[in-house]
Design a protein around this motif. Structure first.
Motif, PDB file in Angstrom:
ATOM      1  N   ASP A  51       0.834  -1.194   0.000  1.00  0.00           N
ATOM      2  CA  ASP A  51       0.000   0.000   0.000  1.00  0.00           C
ATOM      3  C   ASP A  51       0.870   1.247   0.000  1.00  0.00           C
ATOM      4  O   ASP A  51       2.089   1.190   0.210  1.00  0.00           O
ATOM      5  CB  ASP A  51      -0.952   0.000   1.205  1.00  0.00           C
ATOM      6  CG  ASP A  51      -0.224  -0.154   2.533  1.00  0.00           C
ATOM      7  OD1 ASP A  51       0.449   0.816   2.956  1.00  0.00           O
ATOM      8  OD2 ASP A  51      -0.322  -1.242   3.145  1.00  0.00           O
ATOM      9  N   LYS A  52       0.215   2.380  -0.238  1.00  0.00           N
ATOM     10  CA  LYS A  52       0.930   3.645  -0.368  1.00  0.00           C
ATOM     11  C   LYS A  52      -0.068   4.792  -0.224  1.00  0.00           C
ATOM     12  O   LYS A  52      -1.243   4.653  -0.588  1.00  0.00           O
ATOM     13  CB  LYS A  52       1.609   3.710  -1.741  1.00  0.00           C
ATOM     14  CG  LYS A  52       2.370   4.976  -2.054  1.00  0.00           C
ATOM     15  CD  LYS A  52       2.966   4.900  -3.472  1.00  0.00           C
ATOM     16  CE  LYS A  52       3.703   6.165  -3.838  1.00  0.00           C
ATOM     17  NZ  LYS A  52       4.287   6.085  -5.204  1.00  0.00           N
ATOM     18  N   MET A  53       0.389   5.924   0.293  1.00  0.00           N
ATOM     19  CA  MET A  53      -0.459   7.114   0.371  1.00  0.00           C
ATOM     20  C   MET A  53      -0.527   7.769  -1.006  1.00  0.00           C
ATOM     21  O   MET A  53       0.480   8.132  -1.600  1.00  0.00           O
ATOM     22  CB  MET A  53       0.097   8.102   1.385  1.00  0.00           C
ATOM     23  CG  MET A  53       0.065   7.631   2.828  1.00  0.00           C
ATOM     24  SD  MET A  53      -1.628   7.359   3.438  1.00  0.00           S
ATOM     25  CE  MET A  53      -2.247   9.048   3.443  1.00  0.00           C
ATOM     26  N   ILE A  54      -1.754   7.883  -1.547  1.00  0.00           N
ATOM     27  CA  ILE A  54      -1.976   8.555  -2.819  1.00  0.00           C
ATOM     28  C   ILE A  54      -3.046   9.623  -2.611  1.00  0.00           C
ATOM     29  O   ILE A  54      -4.173   9.301  -2.221  1.00  0.00           O
ATOM     30  CB  ILE A  54      -2.421   7.568  -3.914  1.00  0.00           C
ATOM     31  CG1 ILE A  54      -1.325   6.527  -4.178  1.00  0.00           C
ATOM     32  CG2 ILE A  54      -2.749   8.307  -5.212  1.00  0.00           C
ATOM     33  CD1 ILE A  54      -1.714   5.478  -5.209  1.00  0.00           C
ATOM     34  N   ASP A  55      -2.685  10.866  -2.831  1.00  0.00           N
ATOM     35  CA  ASP A  55      -3.613  11.991  -2.647  1.00  0.00           C
ATOM     36  C   ASP A  55      -4.251  11.968  -1.266  1.00  0.00           C
ATOM     37  O   ASP A  55      -5.459  12.188  -1.097  1.00  0.00           O
ATOM     38  CB  ASP A  55      -4.704  11.973  -3.728  1.00  0.00           C
ATOM     39  CG  ASP A  55      -4.152  12.178  -5.121  1.00  0.00           C
ATOM     40  OD1 ASP A  55      -3.115  12.861  -5.247  1.00  0.00           O
ATOM     41  OD2 ASP A  55      -4.742  11.656  -6.082  1.00  0.00           O
ATOM     42  N   GLY A  56      -3.425  11.669  -0.246  1.00  0.00           N
ATOM     43  CA  GLY A  56      -3.905  11.713   1.128  1.00  0.00           C
ATOM     44  C   GLY A  56      -4.655  10.482   1.586  1.00  0.00           C
ATOM     45  O   GLY A  56      -5.134  10.441   2.731  1.00  0.00           O
ATOM     46  N   THR A  57      -4.768   9.465   0.722  1.00  0.00           N
ATOM     47  CA  THR A  57      -5.493   8.245   1.084  1.00  0.00           C
ATOM     48  C   THR A  57      -4.584   7.032   0.945  1.00  0.00           C
ATOM     49  O   THR A  57      -3.893   6.883  -0.061  1.00  0.00           O
ATOM     50  CB  THR A  57      -6.725   8.043   0.174  1.00  0.00           C
ATOM     51  OG1 THR A  57      -7.578   9.177   0.290  1.00  0.00           O
ATOM     52  CG2 THR A  57      -7.485   6.788   0.578  1.00  0.00           C
ATOM     53  N   ARG A  58      -4.573   6.182   2.004  1.00  0.00           N
ATOM     54  CA  ARG A  58      -3.759   4.965   1.901  1.00  0.00           C
ATOM     55  C   ARG A  58      -4.447   4.007   0.939  1.00  0.00           C
ATOM     56  O   ARG A  58      -5.583   3.606   1.139  1.00  0.00           O
ATOM     57  CB  ARG A  58      -3.565   4.321   3.278  1.00  0.00           C
ATOM     58  CG  ARG A  58      -2.625   3.111   3.228  1.00  0.00           C
ATOM     59  CD  ARG A  58      -1.949   2.857   4.544  1.00  0.00           C
ATOM     60  NE  ARG A  58      -1.062   3.935   4.940  1.00  0.00           N
ATOM     61  CZ  ARG A  58       0.171   4.114   4.503  1.00  0.00           C
ATOM     62  NH1 ARG A  58       0.669   3.290   3.577  1.00  0.00           N
ATOM     63  NH2 ARG A  58       0.899   5.103   4.944  1.00  0.00           N
ATOM     64  N   THR A  59      -3.727   3.671  -0.116  1.00  0.00           N
ATOM     65  CA  THR A  59      -4.287   2.884  -1.216  1.00  0.00           C
ATOM     66  C   THR A  59      -3.526   1.580  -1.365  1.00  0.00           C
ATOM     67  O   THR A  59      -2.293   1.569  -1.397  1.00  0.00           O
ATOM     68  CB  THR A  59      -4.205   3.674  -2.531  1.00  0.00           C
ATOM     69  OG1 THR A  59      -4.859   4.935  -2.361  1.00  0.00           O
ATOM     70  CG2 THR A  59      -4.851   2.907  -3.666  1.00  0.00           C
ATOM     71  N   GLU A  60      -4.271   0.477  -1.427  1.00  0.00           N
ATOM     72  CA  GLU A  60      -3.635  -0.818  -1.623  1.00  0.00           C
ATOM     73  C   GLU A  60      -3.377  -1.064  -3.109  1.00  0.00           C
ATOM     74  O   GLU A  60      -4.137  -0.598  -3.962  1.00  0.00           O
ATOM     75  CB  GLU A  60      -4.505  -1.940  -1.049  1.00  0.00           C
ATOM     76  CG  GLU A  60      -4.588  -1.910   0.468  1.00  0.00           C
ATOM     77  CD  GLU A  60      -5.236  -3.161   1.036  1.00  0.00           C
ATOM     78  OE1 GLU A  60      -6.053  -3.780   0.324  1.00  0.00           O
ATOM     79  OE2 GLU A  60      -4.917  -3.518   2.189  1.00  0.00           O
ATOM     80  N   LEU A  61      -2.318  -1.808  -3.387  1.00  0.00           N
ATOM     81  CA  LEU A  61      -1.969  -2.124  -4.771  1.00  0.00           C
ATOM     82  C   LEU A  61      -2.790  -3.340  -5.220  1.00  0.00           C
ATOM     83  O   LEU A  61      -2.290  -4.449  -5.433  1.00  0.00           O
ATOM     84  CB  LEU A  61      -0.475  -2.390  -4.906  1.00  0.00           C
ATOM     85  CG  LEU A  61       0.092  -2.399  -6.344  1.00  0.00           C
ATOM     86  CD1 LEU A  61      -0.318  -1.172  -7.112  1.00  0.00           C
ATOM     87  CD2 LEU A  61       1.612  -2.535  -6.319  1.00  0.00           C
TER      88      LEU A  61
END
Length: 587
Positions: free
Chosen positions: A418-428
């Motif tokens: 996962d990673k923070m994208i545009d302020g939201t933790r997003t899973e791959l």
């Protein structure tokens, strides 16, 4: 003797193999030792109007009825005269309205006539091109390939001689004009509704509104769209005529008696025609196709499932009746990646995905060895193929390292990065749209899913129908997807498939790839007359695609063709030339 060749299809369509239906095909009693070639195709023919047809299967049928000015030589793939006397005379235009463009002058063979005996003239070419640019007809995709054609003039003293004017030196102008299918004006426009419309006037952008509202334009479009021109009134100049059409069952073509081209066949391979009758059967189901072959109900099948093909070839009974061929094709398979999706916008993530596929295993196990690796959008045998690009190897650790470098990590220990994208933790977690009717796609996506899981990527397989996949690809409503495409025996024009102008259009730039540098190279290639310099530009473009990884190139399949031993076939990379199939006297 087996002769291999390539054929140019009139429309640059995307190939998706979706066998799903069955057909009984002909009765076994029909399969006598006559000179009738029985061909299986996976789809039905929708129309015999070549300006409305689009699939390669329809093209294979109507190319036997209609003709182009020039075509691709079966043995050399060079563009050679078909119904014209010679290559066009090409002149640079240095002054006047079309300065910077080219003038192409053709002369049609004296012997060339339509089915009713009337001569083929430059007026027929002019009429056919006007039809392509009629704003009321669904021929927009064809018109795009002739965008630089600005005028056509027929010689007042010799109607078989005509000139085509362009406003630039686009590299595909000659093959585009030369390989254009033409129709008889007197048959398809008997009232002359388009005759008095000047082509040059029709092509001027400032007249678009005027012709969109023109009464003759509208009346002609209505008349030309009449279903009779799709199935009943089918008049061409080729060696075969339509004699029967039973939708969903068969299309029957018979060789014409006293056809004009026969007297020239010895000096022009395009005018050879050997089978007396050619029957096309739409048999979509693979099992039904195999049964029809074993029962000798069909003579030719060109797209057999790879596993079934190998089993059939090893079958003692089948191998006693059929010859089997695996020539290379101009088709290729790929995984498209939505580069504008935030999870996939980093090229390191895209390269990591490429490292998760063992392509050698895919070819040997999933495609049964009937394929070859590929690394770029250029056919490997073309002179500007970039040999410096090496296949991307399966490397799980390299994939993990690239993902970590791109900022992806498993912060909650659930096994998915996962990673923070545009302020939201997003899973791959990535959705992969594919055609579940394809055994290859089913197995390939399963392998990718398993390997991706080892690297911390979740792949969700989404089986969709072709229409839904197509629409999602155009709209960008996808993350990963399976597709097929094809090459042609021409210099590559990357505008439609790789330029940013192709984003959001049908048969366009589905990966949504591109930047100012890649667009500039594409435009430079299209108009560069210097072959050596253009080849270097081609190689530069391939390097960019390789580095950016907007797609994962999977493989180039080998054709899987079965031909009854009573025929000596002509088959190759882009199709089967049915008119060149010769009946063997000793099968």
């Amino acid at each position: 003797m087996i002769r291999f060749h390539s054929l140019l299809a009139i429309a640059f369509s995307i190939i998706i193999l979706t066998p799903s239906c069955t057909s009984d095909g002909p009765s076994q009693e029909e399969n006598s030792e006559d000179n009738t070639l029985r061909v299986q195709q996976p789809t039905d023919v929708r129309t015999m109007n070549p300006l409305f047809g689009g699939s390669k299967y329809e093209t294979a049928v109507y190319k036997l009825v209609f003709q182009e000015l020039m075509d691709f030589d079966p043995s050399t793939q060079a563009l050679t005269p078909k119904i014209v006397k010679s290559d066009p005379i090409i002149e640079e235009i240095t002054t006047g309205e079309y300065a910077g463009g080219l003038k192409f002058t053709y002369e049609i063979l004296d012997e060339a006539t339509w089915d009713d005996g009337l001569p083929i003239t430059g007026n027929d070419f002019l009429f056919s091109m006007k039809t392509v640019f009629n704003p009321k007809l669904p021929t927009t995709s064809l018109a795009a390939y002739f965008d630089n054609v600005v005028n056509i003039e027929v010689d007042d003293n010799n109607p078989k001689k005509f000139s085509v004017y362009t406003d630039n030196a686009y590299i595909l102008t000659k093959p585009g004009i030369s390989n254009f299918v033409i129709l008889p004006e007197h048959v398809y426009d008997p009232e002359g509704l388009s005759k008095d419309i000047p082509f040059a006037d029709l092509r001027k952008p400032e007249n678009a509104k005027k012709y969109a509202e023109d009464e003759n334009i509208a009346q002609f479009a209505t008349a030309f769209s009449d279903p009779k021109f799709e199935k009943e009134t089918v008049v061409g100049s080729g060696p075969y005529k339509l004699v029967a059409w039973e939708p969903g069952d068969q299309v029957v073509l018979a060789k014409k008696q006293n056809w004009w081209g026969e007297k020239l066949a010895g000096s022009n391979i395009h005018l050879e025609a050997h089978p007396d009758t050619i029957i096309f059967y739409p048999i979509q189901d693979q099992s039904a196709t195999i049964a029809a072959l074993k029962d000798e109900k069909i003579d030719v099948s060109g797209e057999i499932d790879s596993r079934m093909f190998l089993d059939l070839r090893q079958n003692e009974y089948a191998s006693s009746i059929f010859n089997f061929f695996t020539p290379p094709t101009y088709t290729y398979f790929m995984t498209i990646i939505n580069t504008r999706n935030p999870k996939l916008s980093d090229k390191r993530v895209r390269r990591a995905l490429a490292h998760l596929i063992d392509m050698d295993l895919v070819i040997s196990e999933v495609y049964n060895g009937l394929g070859a690796r590929m690394v770029s959008p250029v056919f490997p045998e073309k002179p500007y193929f970039n040999n410096d690009l090496k296949p991307i190897e399966y490397d799980l650790e390299k994939a993990k390292a690239l993902l970590k470098e791109a900022g992806w990590e498993d912060s909650n220990g659930n096994g998915i990065l996962d990673k923070m994208i545009d302020g939201t933790r997003t899973e791959l977690s990535l959705d992969y749209q594919y055609n579940p009717s394809s055994n290859f796609q089913e197995n390939y996506t399963a392998l990718l899913k398993d390997n991706a899981q080892k690297a911390g990527i979740e792949i969700n397989r989404k089986g969709l129908e072709f229409k839904a996949m197509q629409q999602n690809s155009v709209n960008g409503d996808y993350e990963l997807g399976g597709r097929g495409s094809r090459w042609f025996p021409l210099p590559d024009d990357f505008k439609q498939l790789w330029h940013t102008d192709g984003i959001g259009v049908r048969s366009g730039n589905y990966p949504r790839f591109g930047n100012a540098e890649s667009d500039a190279l594409i435009e430079a290639i299209r108009y560069n007359p210097d072959e050596a310099e253009r080849n270097n530009q081609y190689k530069q473009f391939q390097e960019i695609v390789y580095d950016e990884q907007p797609v994962i190139f999977i493989l180039v399949p080998l054709a899987r063709v079965a031909v009854h031993k009573r025929f000596d076939p002509m088959l190759g990379q882009m199709g089967l030339s049915y008119q060149h199939f010769k009946l063997n006297t000793q099968p």
